[in-house]
Motif scaffolding. Structure first.
Motif, PDB file in Angstrom:
ATOM      1  N   PRO A   1       2.500  -3.053  -1.967  1.00  0.00           N
ATOM      2  CA  PRO A   1       1.659  -2.053  -2.626  1.00  0.00           C
ATOM      3  C   PRO A   1       2.383  -1.340  -3.759  1.00  0.00           C
ATOM      4  O   PRO A   1       3.423  -0.717  -3.568  1.00  0.00           O
ATOM      5  CB  PRO A   1       1.334  -1.074  -1.488  1.00  0.00           C
ATOM      6  N   GLY A   2       1.808  -1.439  -4.954  1.00  0.00           N
ATOM      7  CA  GLY A   2       2.382  -0.752  -6.099  1.00  0.00           C
ATOM      8  C   GLY A   2       3.607  -1.438  -6.684  1.00  0.00           C
ATOM      9  O   GLY A   2       4.332  -0.844  -7.456  1.00  0.00           O
ATOM     10  N   ALA A   3       3.847  -2.705  -6.334  1.00  0.00           N
ATOM     11  CA  ALA A   3       5.040  -3.395  -6.814  1.00  0.00           C
ATOM     12  C   ALA A   3       4.946  -3.645  -8.316  1.00  0.00           C
ATOM     13  O   ALA A   3       3.870  -3.770  -8.883  1.00  0.00           O
ATOM     14  CB  ALA A   3       5.213  -4.718  -6.079  1.00  0.00           C
ATOM     15  N   ALA A   4       6.108  -3.738  -8.949  1.00  0.00           N
ATOM     16  CA  ALA A   4       6.153  -4.032 -10.374  1.00  0.00           C
ATOM     17  C   ALA A   4       5.491  -5.376 -10.630  1.00  0.00           C
ATOM     18  O   ALA A   4       5.638  -6.332  -9.878  1.00  0.00           O
ATOM     19  CB  ALA A   4       7.604  -4.048 -10.856  1.00  0.00           C
ATOM     20  N   GLY A   5       4.746  -5.464 -11.713  1.00  0.00           N
ATOM     21  CA  GLY A   5       4.075  -6.697 -12.048  1.00  0.00           C
ATOM     22  C   GLY A   5       2.681  -6.805 -11.478  1.00  0.00           C
ATOM     23  O   GLY A   5       1.988  -7.779 -11.689  1.00  0.00           O
ATOM     24  N   SER A   6       2.245  -5.790 -10.751  1.00  0.00           N
ATOM     25  CA  SER A   6       0.918  -5.814 -10.154  1.00  0.00           C
ATOM     26  C   SER A   6      -0.145  -5.487 -11.201  1.00  0.00           C
ATOM     27  O   SER A   6       0.165  -5.070 -12.311  1.00  0.00           O
ATOM     28  CB  SER A   6       0.863  -4.843  -8.976  1.00  0.00           C
ATOM     29  N   PRO A   7      -1.431  -5.662 -10.868  1.00  0.00           N
ATOM     30  CA  PRO A   7      -2.490  -5.503 -11.875  1.00  0.00           C
ATOM     31  C   PRO A   7      -2.538  -4.100 -12.467  1.00  0.00           C
ATOM     32  O   PRO A   7      -2.152  -3.129 -11.840  1.00  0.00           O
ATOM     33  CB  PRO A   7      -3.761  -5.803 -11.081  1.00  0.00           C
ATOM     34  N   VAL A   8      -3.056  -4.022 -13.683  1.00  0.00           N
ATOM     35  CA  VAL A   8      -3.183  -2.726 -14.339  1.00  0.00           C
ATOM     36  C   VAL A   8      -4.614  -2.451 -14.769  1.00  0.00           C
ATOM     37  O   VAL A   8      -4.908  -1.375 -15.260  1.00  0.00           O
ATOM     38  CB  VAL A   8      -2.258  -2.638 -15.579  1.00  0.00           C
ATOM     39  N   ARG A   9      -5.512  -3.401 -14.579  1.00  0.00           N
ATOM     40  CA  ARG A   9      -6.909  -3.169 -14.939  1.00  0.00           C
ATOM     41  C   ARG A   9      -7.574  -2.225 -13.946  1.00  0.00           C
ATOM     42  O   ARG A   9      -7.240  -2.205 -12.771  1.00  0.00           O
ATOM     43  CB  ARG A   9      -7.672  -4.497 -14.960  1.00  0.00           C
TER      44      ARG A   9
ATOM     45  N   TYR B   1      -2.155   8.253  -7.134  1.00  0.00           N
ATOM     46  CA  TYR B   1      -1.648   6.885  -6.967  1.00  0.00           C
ATOM     47  C   TYR B   1      -0.356   6.896  -6.152  1.00  0.00           C
ATOM     48  O   TYR B   1      -0.191   6.126  -5.196  1.00  0.00           O
ATOM     49  CB  TYR B   1      -1.419   6.252  -8.331  1.00  0.00           C
ATOM     50  N   TYR B   2       0.559   7.790  -6.497  1.00  0.00           N
ATOM     51  CA  TYR B   2       1.832   7.861  -5.772  1.00  0.00           C
ATOM     52  C   TYR B   2       1.622   8.299  -4.323  1.00  0.00           C
ATOM     53  O   TYR B   2       2.299   7.801  -3.414  1.00  0.00           O
ATOM     54  CB  TYR B   2       2.777   8.836  -6.467  1.00  0.00           C
ATOM     55  N   ALA B   3       0.693   9.229  -4.099  1.00  0.00           N
ATOM     56  CA  ALA B   3       0.412   9.665  -2.730  1.00  0.00           C
ATOM     57  C   ALA B   3      -0.136   8.506  -1.905  1.00  0.00           C
ATOM     58  O   ALA B   3       0.263   8.294  -0.746  1.00  0.00           O
ATOM     59  CB  ALA B   3      -0.578  10.826  -2.742  1.00  0.00           C
ATOM     60  N   LEU B   4      -1.049   7.745  -2.486  1.00  0.00           N
ATOM     61  CA  LEU B   4      -1.588   6.575  -1.791  1.00  0.00           C
ATOM     62  C   LEU B   4      -0.507   5.542  -1.548  1.00  0.00           C
ATOM     63  O   LEU B   4      -0.438   4.921  -0.474  1.00  0.00           O
ATOM     64  CB  LEU B   4      -2.737   5.974  -2.604  1.00  0.00           C
ATOM     65  N   ARG B   5       0.361   5.344  -2.547  1.00  0.00           N
ATOM     66  CA  ARG B   5       1.424   4.350  -2.380  1.00  0.00           C
ATOM     67  C   ARG B   5       2.390   4.751  -1.285  1.00  0.00           C
ATOM     68  O   ARG B   5       2.881   3.895  -0.524  1.00  0.00           O
ATOM     69  CB  ARG B   5       2.166   4.154  -3.714  1.00  0.00           C
TER      70      ARG B   5
ATOM     71  N   ALA C   1      -4.764   1.824  -7.812  1.00  0.00           N
ATOM     72  CA  ALA C   1      -4.165   1.683  -6.479  1.00  0.00           C
ATOM     73  C   ALA C   1      -4.778   0.507  -5.736  1.00  0.00           C
ATOM     74  O   ALA C   1      -4.065  -0.295  -5.112  1.00  0.00           O
ATOM     75  CB  ALA C   1      -4.361   2.979  -5.687  1.00  0.00           C
ATOM     76  N   LYS C   2      -6.090   0.388  -5.781  1.00  0.00           N
ATOM     77  CA  LYS C   2      -6.771  -0.726  -5.114  1.00  0.00           C
ATOM     78  C   LYS C   2      -6.338  -2.057  -5.728  1.00  0.00           C
ATOM     79  O   LYS C   2      -6.050  -3.030  -5.009  1.00  0.00           O
ATOM     80  CB  LYS C   2      -8.277  -0.542  -5.233  1.00  0.00           C
ATOM     81  N   ALA C   3      -6.274  -2.107  -7.042  1.00  0.00           N
ATOM     82  CA  ALA C   3      -5.870  -3.338  -7.728  1.00  0.00           C
ATOM     83  C   ALA C   3      -4.443  -3.718  -7.395  1.00  0.00           C
ATOM     84  O   ALA C   3      -4.083  -4.905  -7.386  1.00  0.00           O
ATOM     85  CB  ALA C   3      -6.037  -3.171  -9.240  1.00  0.00           C
ATOM     86  N   ASP C   4      -3.618  -2.729  -7.096  1.00  0.00           N
ATOM     87  CA  ASP C   4      -2.222  -2.978  -6.774  1.00  0.00           C
ATOM     88  C   ASP C   4      -2.002  -3.266  -5.286  1.00  0.00           C
ATOM     89  O   ASP C   4      -0.868  -3.229  -4.809  1.00  0.00           O
ATOM     90  CB  ASP C   4      -1.355  -1.791  -7.205  1.00  0.00           C
ATOM     91  N   GLY C   5      -3.056  -3.539  -4.565  1.00  0.00           N
ATOM     92  CA  GLY C   5      -2.925  -4.014  -3.197  1.00  0.00           C
ATOM     93  C   GLY C   5      -3.022  -2.965  -2.117  1.00  0.00           C
ATOM     94  O   GLY C   5      -2.804  -3.277  -0.934  1.00  0.00           O
ATOM     95  N   MET C   6      -3.333  -1.723  -2.468  1.00  0.00           N
ATOM     96  CA  MET C   6      -3.453  -0.686  -1.451  1.00  0.00           C
ATOM     97  C   MET C   6      -4.844  -0.763  -0.811  1.00  0.00           C
ATOM     98  O   MET C   6      -5.848  -0.957  -1.507  1.00  0.00           O
ATOM     99  CB  MET C   6      -3.211   0.689  -2.056  1.00  0.00           C
ATOM    100  N   ASN C   7      -4.892  -0.593   0.493  1.00  0.00           N
ATOM    101  CA  ASN C   7      -6.142  -0.761   1.240  1.00  0.00           C
ATOM    102  C   ASN C   7      -6.952   0.533   1.219  1.00  0.00           C
ATOM    103  O   ASN C   7      -7.175   1.182   2.239  1.00  0.00           O
ATOM    104  CB  ASN C   7      -5.835  -1.185   2.684  1.00  0.00           C
ATOM    105  N   LEU C   8      -7.392   0.900   0.029  1.00  0.00           N
ATOM    106  CA  LEU C   8      -8.155   2.126  -0.173  1.00  0.00           C
ATOM    107  C   LEU C   8      -9.624   1.848   0.112  1.00  0.00           C
ATOM    108  O   LEU C   8     -10.232   0.969  -0.516  1.00  0.00           O
ATOM    109  CB  LEU C   8      -7.970   2.625  -1.608  1.00  0.00           C
TER     110      LEU C   8
END
Length: 420
Positions: free
Chosen positions: A8-16, A278-282, A328-335
């Protein structure tokens, strides 16, 4: 094709900022004591006598709930958070008020009839006045008293398939009790232990009858301190959280250091750092890998409805925040959900000056308590309809320099806004 799984939130993850999807749970949050009016005797009816503003009848949800639920439904949302006030339904030990329960019966029926799912908070900082004489949360027997009432609430409303929130913001609950004299400072560790015990036992009770019922507590996310604060409560209940409830309001960074404004009643001067959500979710996505995350509260305060000193308006702040939810969702967090605090302005624990509502209510000067839509009403309706902001949306507020929401990772792994 090689598929790389990112943390979750790793470098290279989506930004859209892609849509959060048809199943995302958009909602609003409210609280019993803060909005109902006609308050029964409780710890907070006593605390309110020394507050900046007389409590009065708050925004009179007790007699306007049909219209207020209609306002929420017109947003297109799926979740309506409310509280069942212990002091209202159990005015005396061993005695419950059937008329009070009938009020909540009708509220929840209207929520369901309007196409929304109730999110029921069992304890939003208010307990009956008769518990004060017993010592409140300083009394070990408080847990048994609490469970006796909450089991009755669960039995009555489980059939409506609510999302459950056991205890609202435990850390803030303890702090409020100490600051208002309801708990001696030496009893702070004991109150945390009792709150954790109460949560764990009611969790078991809910799941014994309804194994699939989603149960959580909601944490008040505090920049730079959440990991340490979690040891007092969250870590003691971590095995009994079906989803992680998060409340996020204020941010801090090197270019916007934290202030005391949220603590001294001038919340509208506190910096809003939308990417902080975003950081709180991560933080919680990494603490509880794969566990569903739900933003139970988030919103923007103004001073009696006046423009904020920083010029941020409610609609823009909402859009900026939703962008970071989508990231956050795009970066793999289960929101799975987001509630705006709050549907209407209300009693903010001592004052009517801080205004958070999608609909503003001037309790101080308007005896009709009219609900007037802010610019965030059409903005939220559009967001809900589209599943978020558009994929090309860019926040109006740049990320802070070395956010301290979750140090050191929020400095070493910062988020950025991509150029179009």
């Amino acid at each position: 094709m090689l598929v790389v799984a990112l943390a979750p939130g790793a470098a290279g993850s989506p930004v859209r900022a892609d849509s959060l999807g048809a199943n995302f749970l958009w909602g609003v949050s409210t609280s019993g004591f803060q909005s109902e009016g006609d308050a029964p005797e409780s710890n907070w009816s006593r605390y309110a006598t020394t507050s900046d503003d007389p409590y009065g009848n708050s925004v009179d949800f007790r007699h306007r709930y049909v219209d207020d639920i209609g306002l929420a439904a017109n947003l297109g949302i799926k979740v309506y958070r409310l509280g069942i006030e212990w002091a209202r339904v159990q005015p005396q030990p061993g005695a419950w008020d059937e008329s009070a329960f009938a009020f909540y019966d009708d509220v929840i029926r209207h929520i369901r009839a309007a196409g929304m799912r109730p999110m029921i908070t069992l304890d939003h900082w208010v307990y009956p006045a008769w518990e004060i004489g017993r010592g409140g949360w300083g009394n070990p027997a408080m847990v048994d008293d609490w469970l006796t009432n909450m089991r009755r609430v669960v039995d009555r409303y489980a059939a409506y398939d609510p999302l459950w929130v056991t205890i609202n913001e435990p850390t803030a609950y303890v702090a409020q009790e100490v600051s208002h004299g309801g708990l001696p400072p030496a009893q702070v560790p004991a109150m945390f232990d009792r709150l954790a015990q109460a949560h764990n036992l009611i969790y078991d009770y809910i799941h014994a009858a309804h194994p699939s019922a989603p149960v959580t507590t909601n944490v008040a996310y505090i920049p730079a301190a959440e990991a340490a604060i979690d040891t007092q409560f969250v870590d003691k209940v971590s095995a009994k959280l079906d989803y992680i409830g998060i409340d996020y309001y204020y941010g801090a960074s090197l270019d916007h250091p934290p202030t005391l404004d949220p603590l001294v009643g001038t919340q509208w001067n506190a910096h809003l750092q939308p990417e902080g959500i975003y950081y709180a979710l991560r933080f919680y996505a990494r603490k509880f890998p794969g566990r569903p995350l739900y933003v139970v509260e988030n919103g923007m305060p103004t001073d009696n409805g006046m423009p904020r000193p920083d010029g941020y308006d409610r609609a823009t702040a909402l859009r900026d925040t939703v962008y970071w939810l989508q990231r956050a969702k795009a970066d793999g967090m289960n929101l799975i959900g987001y509630n705006y605090w709050s549907l209407t302005d209300n009693y903010e624990w001592g004052s009517y000056a801080p205004r958070f509502g999608l609909y503003t209510v001037d309790v101080r000067r308007d005896p009709t308590l009219a609900r007037r839509p802010t610019d965030a009403v059409p903005a939220y309706r559009k967001i809900v309809d589209a599943g978020g902001v558009g994929p090309d949306y860019r926040p109006t507020v740049a990320p802070g320099v070395c956010s301290i929401i979750d140090p050191p990772t929020s400095c070493t792994e910062p988020v950025t806004i991509p150029t179009r």
